[in-house]
Design an enzyme around this catalytic site. Structure first.
Site, mmCIF file in Angstrom:
data_model
loop_
_atom_site.group_PDB
_atom_site.id
_atom_site.type_symbol
_atom_site.label_atom_id
_atom_site.label_comp_id
_atom_site.label_asym_id
_atom_site.label_seq_id
_atom_site.Cartn_x
_atom_site.Cartn_y
_atom_site.Cartn_z
ATOM 1 N N THR A 301 0.840 -1.208 0.000
ATOM 2 C CA THR A 301 0.000 0.000 0.000
ATOM 3 C C THR A 301 0.867 1.248 0.000
ATOM 4 O OG1 THR A 301 -1.766 -1.156 1.201
ATOM 5 C CG2 THR A 301 -1.800 1.254 1.247
ATOM 6 N N TRP A 304 2.573 1.535 -3.424
ATOM 7 C CA TRP A 304 1.605 1.906 -4.459
ATOM 8 C C TRP A 304 1.472 3.428 -4.564
ATOM 9 C CZ3 TRP A 304 -3.085 4.562 -4.463
ATOM 10 C CH2 TRP A 304 -3.874 4.406 -5.602
ATOM 11 N N HIS A 305 1.629 4.123 -3.444
ATOM 12 C CA HIS A 305 1.443 5.568 -3.457
ATOM 13 C C HIS A 305 2.645 6.319 -4.028
ATOM 14 C CE1 HIS A 305 -1.995 4.805 -0.766
ATOM 15 N NE2 HIS A 305 -2.425 5.969 -1.187
ATOM 16 N N GLY A 306 3.803 5.722 -4.058
ATOM 17 C CA GLY A 306 4.952 6.422 -4.612
ATOM 18 C C GLY A 306 6.254 5.720 -4.295
ATOM 19 N N PHE A 439 -0.138 10.183 -7.224
ATOM 20 C CA PHE A 439 -0.141 8.815 -6.754
ATOM 21 C C PHE A 439 -0.725 7.871 -7.793
ATOM 22 C CE2 PHE A 439 -0.958 11.498 -2.873
ATOM 23 C CZ PHE A 439 0.372 11.565 -2.538
#
Length: 439
Positions: A301, A304-306, A439
């Site tokens: 998680t 996934w955002h960066g 993102f």
């Protein structure tokens, strides 16, 4: 082109809806597909080919998996599924994490959507889509293309083929869109200016109160920015006959981190639960396996955002808190008055969001130390000046995040006023970012 831009509000959306409503039902997917390509290509025409590649690839993969399953060739079906997952994750890795190319807008969302489609076809939960245009409309659907919510194919498969337009859905969709636009333009943008002002203060002018005001401002900006976008997406989809699932449910009302993540970015949490956590064994194989699965999900998680280390730290921070809650914290919290659960969840979330906001890990940790008094000053004139100028807005945002205006937002007169004020702001606005684009 973003939803909170004058060109979208005054040109693209009215023109698209006019054409869409005039088009016979059997051709609406084509209008949606072509309109979405135009919307996406307005800002990044070079990356249309990447999205089309993803759509064509998994359209073909779905057909091939279904063919292999029908002829009892499970090995071939598994190989095609593995190829789909590998190619999609490779695309995401190259464009989002390698740093060689600019980040294509929406790639985090449409790669997850097409992967979930091939996985569900392989599981036998949905039949493969035979119509390439309909599948393209699903992948490219512009309301949720750029920042979600993440839409699983099985949730819209029926409406892709058979949907009706009616006055009630149009009425509700318009209201939802206007409320989302107001969240974004009138609240997120305004409270974001407070975060920018706080973040820009020299170290010598910081104090504990300033740090808390800044962290609250960023957390509220992120919430109204992203939930406002989701409201606009859900509203536009409803105008077109689609009923997308909710993505936010007043997360800042939570009494634990477990509850918070059931209410925040719901579609992402459900995606990881269904396609990662449960296949790994979920909580069915003992505590040690469950602990491993939680850490894997929250590491992913964060990633996934960066690509920044702060995102991984952010993900692991919440993963560890969730583990602690499952082991003992929730039992203790349940024995305390609800207010203490709210205090705990609020403090934990604000600390986590600070790491999320400041990509430099050292800056993030120093800010968290300031939250807990490292400056040696509880307040100073700069903090009082910020509160005197932005205190009313801060209270309004807190009230909105707590759902106090939920009933008021259901009136058409309020929608009209919110839309008018939002457009008036945009005419002269210089500050209109969408946080989740990165993102």
């Amino acid at each position: 082109m973003v939803f909170s831009s004058l060109i979208f509000l005054s040109r693209f959306l009215p023109a698209f809806l006019f054409l869409y409503l005039l088009t016979p039902g059997r051709c609406r997917n084509l209008v949606l597909f072509l309109g979405s390509l135009f919307f996406y290509g307005w800002g990044e025409p070079v990356y249309i080919s990447l999205m089309l590649f993803s759509a064509f690839l998994d359209y073909g993969n779905g057909r091939m998996i279904e063919y292999a399953k029908r002829h009892n060739r499970d090995g071939l079906a598994g190989a095609v599924l593995a190829e789909s997952v590998l190619v999609n994750l490779s695309m995401l890795g190259i464009f989002k994490y390698a740093g060689v190319f600019p980040l294509p807008v929406g790639i985090s969302f449409y790669t997850f959507q097409t992967m979930s489609y091939t996985i569900d076809v392989w599981r036998g939960e949905v039949p493969a889509q035979k119509n390439l245009v309909s599948f393209g409309a699903y992948v490219a659907m512009f309301p949720q293309l750029i920042a979600g919510p993440i839409v699983k194919y099985k949730d819209v498969a029926q409406e892709l083929e058979h949907r009706t337009l009616n006055a009630e859905d149009g009425y509700k969709g318009i209201g939802r869109f206007c409320v989302g636009l107001g969240k974004k333009v009138l609240l997120a943008n305004q409270i974001g200016l407070l975060w920018e002002a706080t973040k820009g203060l020299p170290a010598g002018q910081m104090c504990t109160l300033t740090a808390w005001v800044g962290s609250m401002a960023y957390a509220l900006q992120l919430y109204f920015d992203f939930s406002g976008y989701s409201d606009m997406a859900i509203g536009m989809a409803q105008m077109m006959g689609f009923h997308l699932k909710e993505n936010f449910d007043y997360p800042y009302c939570s009494k634990s981190i477990t509850e918070f993540w059931r209410r925040w970015h719901i579609s992402l949490g459900q995606w990881f639960r269904e396609y990662v956590y449960i296949p790994l064994g979920g909580n069915r194989r003992g505590w040690n396996i469950q602990l491993r699965n939680i850490l894997i999900v929250w590491a992913l998680t964060g990633i996934w955002h960066g690509k920044g280390w702060n995102f991984l730290v952010w993900g692991m921070y919440f993963g560890i808190l969730l583990i602690l809650e499952k082991r003992f914290l929730l039992k203790y919290l349940s024995r305390l008055p609800a207010v203490w659960g709210h205090v705990y969840a609020t403090v934990a979330v604000l600390a986590g969001m600070t790491v999320f906001a400041l990509e430099d890990l050292k800056s993030g940790f120093l800010w968290i130390l300031m939250l807990f008094g490292s400056t040696g000053k509880l307040w100073n004139p700069e903090a009082l000046w910020l509160l005197s100028n932005h205190g009313l807005l801060l209270l309004l945002c807190i009230a909105g995040a707590a759902g106090l205006g939920k009933k008021l937002a259901g009136h058409p007169a309020v929608w009209s006023l919110v839309f008018f004020l939002s457009v008036a702001y945009l005419v002269d606005a210089a500050y209109n970012p969408f946080l989740y684009f990165r993102f």
